[in-house]
Design a protein around this motif. Structure first.
Motif, PDB file in Angstrom:
ATOM      1  N   ALA A  90       5.584  -7.185 -10.704  1.00 48.74           N
ATOM      2  CA  ALA A  90       6.278  -6.071 -10.568  1.00 48.74           C
ATOM      3  C   ALA A  90       6.616  -5.438  -9.154  1.00 48.74           C
ATOM      4  O   ALA A  90       5.747  -5.889  -8.401  1.00 48.74           O
ATOM      5  CB  ALA A  90       5.779  -5.043 -11.710  1.00 48.74           C
ATOM      6  N   ARG A  91       7.667  -4.540  -9.251  1.00 49.36           N
ATOM      7  CA  ARG A  91       7.924  -4.130  -7.833  1.00 49.36           C
ATOM      8  C   ARG A  91       6.638  -3.029  -7.585  1.00 49.36           C
ATOM      9  O   ARG A  91       6.065  -2.369  -8.336  1.00 49.36           O
ATOM     10  CB  ARG A  91       9.029  -3.239  -7.815  1.00 49.36           C
ATOM     11  N   GLN A  92       6.432  -3.044  -6.274  1.00 53.27           N
ATOM     12  CA  GLN A  92       5.562  -1.907  -5.785  1.00 53.27           C
ATOM     13  C   GLN A  92       3.996  -2.123  -6.129  1.00 53.27           C
ATOM     14  O   GLN A  92       3.246  -1.176  -6.074  1.00 53.27           O
ATOM     15  CB  GLN A  92       5.940  -0.624  -6.197  1.00 53.27           C
ATOM     16  N   VAL A  93       3.548  -3.629  -6.511  1.00 55.33           N
ATOM     17  CA  VAL A  93       2.301  -3.756  -6.849  1.00 55.33           C
ATOM     18  C   VAL A  93       1.559  -4.359  -5.482  1.00 55.33           C
ATOM     19  O   VAL A  93       0.439  -4.450  -5.727  1.00 55.33           O
ATOM     20  CB  VAL A  93       2.076  -4.729  -8.078  1.00 55.33           C
ATOM     21  N   GLY A  94       2.481  -4.421  -4.543  1.00 62.79           N
ATOM     22  CA  GLY A  94       1.770  -5.038  -3.292  1.00 62.79           C
ATOM     23  C   GLY A  94       1.820  -6.422  -2.937  1.00 62.79           C
ATOM     24  O   GLY A  94       1.082  -6.770  -2.040  1.00 62.79           O
ATOM     25  N   LYS A  95       3.020  -7.142  -3.230  1.00 62.17           N
ATOM     26  CA  LYS A  95       3.255  -8.490  -3.061  1.00 62.17           C
ATOM     27  C   LYS A  95       3.395  -8.785  -1.726  1.00 62.17           C
ATOM     28  O   LYS A  95       2.777  -9.505  -1.052  1.00 62.17           O
ATOM     29  CB  LYS A  95       4.518  -9.124  -4.074  1.00 62.17           C
ATOM     30  N   THR A  96       4.246  -8.109  -0.835  1.00 62.20           N
ATOM     31  CA  THR A  96       4.671  -8.120   0.432  1.00 62.20           C
ATOM     32  C   THR A  96       3.509  -7.841   1.179  1.00 62.20           C
ATOM     33  O   THR A  96       3.127  -8.793   2.248  1.00 62.20           O
ATOM     34  CB  THR A  96       5.973  -7.155   0.924  1.00 62.20           C
TER      35      THR A  96
END
Length: 226
Positions: free
Chosen positions: A26-32
């Protein structure tokens, strides 16, 4: 903040069976953040590309998706040399460029010596399967979830408490009462704050539950809009 997925990344890098890695979640889970931190620690350099902030990047993949064609152009776009085994190629927001996903098949088959990670959200619904085929069998896939309780404790600086809990679990012995109460207090905080890295970060900086709740609400609204 320490994320346990770093251990997986290190194993992936060292594996002789390594394939291009798709990191979904999901967005904002810290992938980048997680991929860039991994690249900073374990590679000479990171060639980072974002399809959201550089929409013209997709034009390069529209022209040709073979590694021999892409690598020189990506090196120029990143303004740094991409070296086999020593550079991490990171394609972010890959759901916006289906050709980039397809190119992973050719990186696996024709250029396995390049280390490449792509990250994206909503990959299951973003790919138009009538026009593009998913690179089945040619990629490794890993899902990053929000921070769990252990990661939350580590973010709070409670490394010794984590080790003690693990030790008691392994030895099947009860946690001392004082430590048990401290762990319960953190658990109650975790139930309210959750594991979204931005919420955890703001709580650690401010101890402001109202700000955390606002951040959660904004994230939820963004999910619904997305």
């Amino acid at each position: 903040m320490q994320r346990k997925i770093m251990d997986y990344f290190v194993e992936w890098k060292a594996s002789p069976y390594r394939k291009p890695l798709i990191l979904q979640g999901a967005r904002q889970v810290g992938k980048t953040y997680s991929v860039l931190e991994f690249g900073r620690k374990h590679y000479d350099n990171v060639a980072y590309f974002n399809f959201e902030t550089s929409p013209r990047l997709a034009e390069t993949f529209a022209e040709n998706i073979e590694p021999d064609y892409l690598i020189p152009i990506l090196s120029r776009l990143a303004n740094q040399t991409i070296v086999k085994e020593r550079t991490l190629i990171f394609l972010d927001e890959v759901q916006l460029c289906e050709r980039a996903l397809t190119s992973l098949k050719y990186f696996c088959e024709l250029a396995p010596e390049y280390h490449i990670i792509v990250a994206g959200s909503l990959l299951g619904v973003a790919v138009n399967r009538e026009q593009f085929s998913f690179p089945v069998g040619k990629v490794d896939i890993k899902t990053l979830y929000p921070m769990d309780m252990e990661e939350f404790l580590l973010a709070c600086g409670e490394h010794e408490l984590v080790d003690k809990i693990k030790g008691c679990f392994a030895e099947n012995t009860p946690l001392p009462a004082a430590l048990h109460e401290a762990a319960l207090q953190y658990y109650r905080q975790y139930l309210v704050i959750g594991g979204m890295p931005d919420c955890v970060k703001k709580f650690l900086e401010t101890k402001n539950y109202i700000l955390v709740r606002h951040t959660q609400a904004m994230t939820l609204a963004s999910y619904l809009n997305d």
